[in-house]
Design a protein around this motif. Structure first.
Motif, PDB file in Angstrom:
ATOM      1  N   GLY A  55      -2.870   3.890  -3.068  1.00 38.07           N
ATOM      2  CA  GLY A  55      -3.009   2.763  -4.248  1.00 38.07           C
ATOM      3  C   GLY A  55      -2.379   1.593  -3.533  1.00 38.07           C
ATOM      4  O   GLY A  55      -1.578   1.396  -2.365  1.00 38.07           O
ATOM      5  N   ARG A  56      -2.605   0.477  -4.228  1.00 41.04           N
ATOM      6  CA  ARG A  56      -1.812  -0.726  -3.914  1.00 41.04           C
ATOM      7  C   ARG A  56      -1.297  -1.554  -5.035  1.00 41.04           C
ATOM      8  O   ARG A  56      -1.945  -1.479  -6.151  1.00 41.04           O
ATOM      9  N   ARG A  57       0.018  -1.558  -4.925  1.00 39.65           N
ATOM     10  CA  ARG A  57       0.902  -2.326  -6.351  1.00 39.65           C
ATOM     11  C   ARG A  57       1.583  -3.572  -5.806  1.00 39.65           C
ATOM     12  O   ARG A  57       1.913  -3.580  -4.717  1.00 39.65           O
ATOM     13  N   THR A  58       1.986  -4.332  -6.823  1.00 42.71           N
ATOM     14  CA  THR A  58       2.932  -5.471  -6.273  1.00 42.71           C
ATOM     15  C   THR A  58       4.340  -4.957  -6.465  1.00 42.71           C
ATOM     16  O   THR A  58       4.640  -4.323  -7.524  1.00 42.71           O
ATOM     17  N   ASP A  80       0.725  -1.120  -0.117  1.00 42.48           N
ATOM     18  CA  ASP A  80      -0.088  -0.122   0.022  1.00 42.48           C
ATOM     19  C   ASP A  80       0.881   1.121   0.079  1.00 42.48           C
ATOM     20  O   ASP A  80       1.816   1.109   0.721  1.00 42.48           O
ATOM     21  N   PRO A 130       9.392  -1.846  -7.914  1.00 41.61           N
ATOM     22  CA  PRO A 130       8.189  -1.788  -8.485  1.00 41.61           C
ATOM     23  C   PRO A 130       7.881  -2.463  -9.753  1.00 41.61           C
ATOM     24  O   PRO A 130       8.769  -2.135 -10.616  1.00 41.61           O
ATOM     25  N   ASP A 134       5.170  -3.610 -12.972  1.00 38.41           N
ATOM     26  CA  ASP A 134       3.891  -3.368 -13.512  1.00 38.41           C
ATOM     27  C   ASP A 134       3.662  -4.535 -14.447  1.00 38.41           C
ATOM     28  O   ASP A 134       3.935  -4.425 -15.666  1.00 38.41           O
TER      29      ASP A 134
END
Length: 184
Positions: free
Chosen positions: A136-139, A126, A153, A155
């Motif tokens: 936002g939440r990303r892997t 988060d 990060p 995508d």
């Protein structure tokens, strides 16, 4: 007798209300505050619904899948500060919070998880703004290199891979026999 008790209760109430009113600010993205070396911690147990703590009382992500080395919440923020020191975008969130982690690195091209040697994990992360709200939440991949947790990060693609030729499996009366060639 009543007066000292009343003043004691009043003093303790004011002290507790003062502690509750102060709110710890989220970590600042200052690259100087990040330590030069991170310890490598592993949770004692991995149980659903149980929060695990590192020896320095820092927490891991609430959801862990295996008992391997993971970054703690503080180490994840330090890795984020190091990443911001390299890039320094202006509209970057101020801090991160780990939600769930699993061993392996997520490949940004194929969206598959590859198990790599060494401490490499991917986490649902988060991103928090200055007020501590989730933006936002990303892997994110985290890997341990040169005594530091580093953040990468990713995508992954969000669409399905199209198949070139959709070939059906052959239908034959003997297809259930093991050891047969698929295209007999």
């Amino acid at each position: 007798m009543i007066r000292p008790v009343f003043s004691l209760v009043l003093a303790s109430t004011l002290a507790l209300s003062g502690c509750a009113a102060t709110k710890a600010p989220p970590p600042s993205p200052d690259p100087v505050a990040a330590p030069a070396k991170d310890a490598l911690y592993r949770p004692r147990r991995v149980e659903p619904g149980r929060l695990e703590y590192a020896p320095n009382r820092n927490t891991f992500a609430p959801i862990l899948t295996e008992r391997v080395a993971y970054p703690t919440q503080g180490q994840a923020n330090d890795a984020y500060r190091r990443l911001l020191a390299d890039r320094r975008p202006e509209d970057a969130p101020s801090s991160v919070r780990l939600f769930g982690c699993k061993p392996g690195a997520l490949d940004p091209q194929t969206a598959r998880v590859a198990r790599l040697p060494g401490p490499v994990v991917h986490c649902a992360t988060d991103f928090l703004d200055e007020t501590g709200r989730q933006s936002g939440r990303r892997t994110v991949n985290f890997y341990y290199s040169r005594l530091l947790w580093r953040m990468q990060p990713v995508d992954p693609p969000l669409s399905l891979v199209p198949w070139r030729d959709r070939e059906a499996s052959p239908n034959g009366p003997w297809r259930w026999v093991p050891g047969r060639d698929r295209y007999e």
